[in-house]
Write a protein that holds these residues in place. Structure first.
Motif, mmCIF file in Angstrom:
data_model
loop_
_atom_site.group_PDB
_atom_site.id
_atom_site.type_symbol
_atom_site.label_atom_id
_atom_site.label_comp_id
_atom_site.label_asym_id
_atom_site.label_seq_id
_atom_site.Cartn_x
_atom_site.Cartn_y
_atom_site.Cartn_z
ATOM 1 N N ILE A 1 0.850 -1.206 0.000
ATOM 2 C CA ILE A 1 0.000 0.000 0.000
ATOM 3 C C ILE A 1 0.875 1.241 0.000
ATOM 4 O O ILE A 1 0.603 2.204 -0.726
ATOM 5 N N MET A 2 1.919 1.197 0.801
ATOM 6 C CA MET A 2 2.830 2.354 0.835
ATOM 7 C C MET A 2 3.504 2.543 -0.521
ATOM 8 O O MET A 2 3.716 3.675 -0.962
ATOM 9 N N ASP A 3 3.838 1.434 -1.189
ATOM 10 C CA ASP A 3 4.413 1.535 -2.532
ATOM 11 C C ASP A 3 3.423 2.162 -3.495
ATOM 12 O O ASP A 3 3.789 3.005 -4.332
ATOM 13 N N LEU A 4 2.159 1.766 -3.397
ATOM 14 C CA LEU A 4 1.132 2.350 -4.260
ATOM 15 C C LEU A 4 0.964 3.842 -3.979
ATOM 16 O O LEU A 4 0.856 4.658 -4.898
ATOM 17 N N VAL A 5 0.936 4.187 -2.700
ATOM 18 C CA VAL A 5 0.804 5.600 -2.335
ATOM 19 C C VAL A 5 2.031 6.363 -2.797
ATOM 20 O O VAL A 5 1.918 7.467 -3.348
ATOM 21 N N ASP A 6 3.194 5.766 -2.630
ATOM 22 C CA ASP A 6 4.425 6.423 -3.060
ATOM 23 C C ASP A 6 4.464 6.543 -4.577
ATOM 24 O O ASP A 6 4.925 7.542 -5.119
ATOM 25 N N THR A 7 3.956 5.559 -5.289
ATOM 26 C CA THR A 7 3.905 5.626 -6.745
ATOM 27 C C THR A 7 2.981 6.750 -7.173
ATOM 28 O O THR A 7 3.277 7.485 -8.112
ATOM 29 N N ASP A 8 1.861 6.899 -6.483
ATOM 30 C CA ASP A 8 0.957 8.008 -6.789
ATOM 31 C C ASP A 8 1.648 9.340 -6.531
ATOM 32 O O ASP A 8 1.486 10.293 -7.284
ATOM 33 N N ASN A 9 2.439 9.436 -5.517
ATOM 34 C CA ASN A 9 3.165 10.672 -5.222
ATOM 35 C C ASN A 9 4.217 10.941 -6.291
ATOM 36 O O ASN A 9 4.475 12.085 -6.638
ATOM 37 N N ASP A 10 4.841 9.859 -6.794
ATOM 38 C CA ASP A 10 5.844 10.048 -7.838
ATOM 39 C C ASP A 10 5.202 10.620 -9.086
ATOM 40 O O ASP A 10 5.780 11.481 -9.759
#
Length: 182
Positions: free
Chosen positions: A158-167
């Protein structure tokens, strides 16, 4: 006391203080009772002894079957086989004839075997239940650790997904006022 107190006309004086005792054993079973008990007991003894010996043989001859729980079951089978062969069969003979023909030494051994086997069975069942309880506790802790690991993995995804959205949002410029810490 007279002869009629113990069975009437069939009673005889056995020379002990003039007390009359019956000629036959009053506790002797009629032939049809003996036949019925024999029909019930003999198959029970054979199945109990044979079944327990089969369990012992299977566990001891197959390496795959040699684990803690099965060793406990072998111990239980040995105790049960001892009861069926050394105690039940002898007591069955005594029940039919009302006469102990095995001597005083085996009388004591038979009673010892009965108590020993019952204690061994009870303690083995207790050891099996403790082993299963400890095993369940270990499985529960493994399940909790597995669940915790899966939740941690899910959290990182989930954090990777959130971080990907931030990227992806880094490409869009948004004017934000700078704040000073002073």
């Amino acid at each position: 006391m007279n002869g009629s107190d113990f069975g009437g006309v069939n009673s005889t004086d056995n020379g002990t203080d003039g007390v009359a005792w019956p000629d036959s054993n009053q506790f002797e079973l009629p032939w049809w009772h003996q036949l019925a008990w024999t029909v019930l007991f003999v198959p029970m003894i054979m199945v109990a002894t044979g079944g327990n010996l089969i369990v012992i043989w299977i566990v001891m001859t197959n390496k795959r079957m040699r684990n803690v729980t099965n060793y406990f079951l072998v111990n239980l089978s040995i105790a049960d086989a001892m009861v069926s062969t050394l105690n039940v069969s002898v007591n069955f003979s005594y029940m039919l004839t009302s006469n102990w023909t095995f001597g005083t030494a085996y009388c004591k051994i038979s009673q010892f075997v009965a108590v020993l086997s019952i204690c061994a069975s009870v303690f083995t069942l207790m050891a099996i239940s403790i082993d299963r309880y400890v095993s369940d506790l270990e499985n529960q802790s493994n399940a909790i650790n597995r669940l915790r690991n899966e939740l941690l993995y899910l959290k990182t995804k989930i954090m990777d997904l959130v971080d990907t959205d931030n990227d992806q949002s880094d490409n869009i410029e948004i004017d934000t006022p700078e704040m000073s810490l002073a």
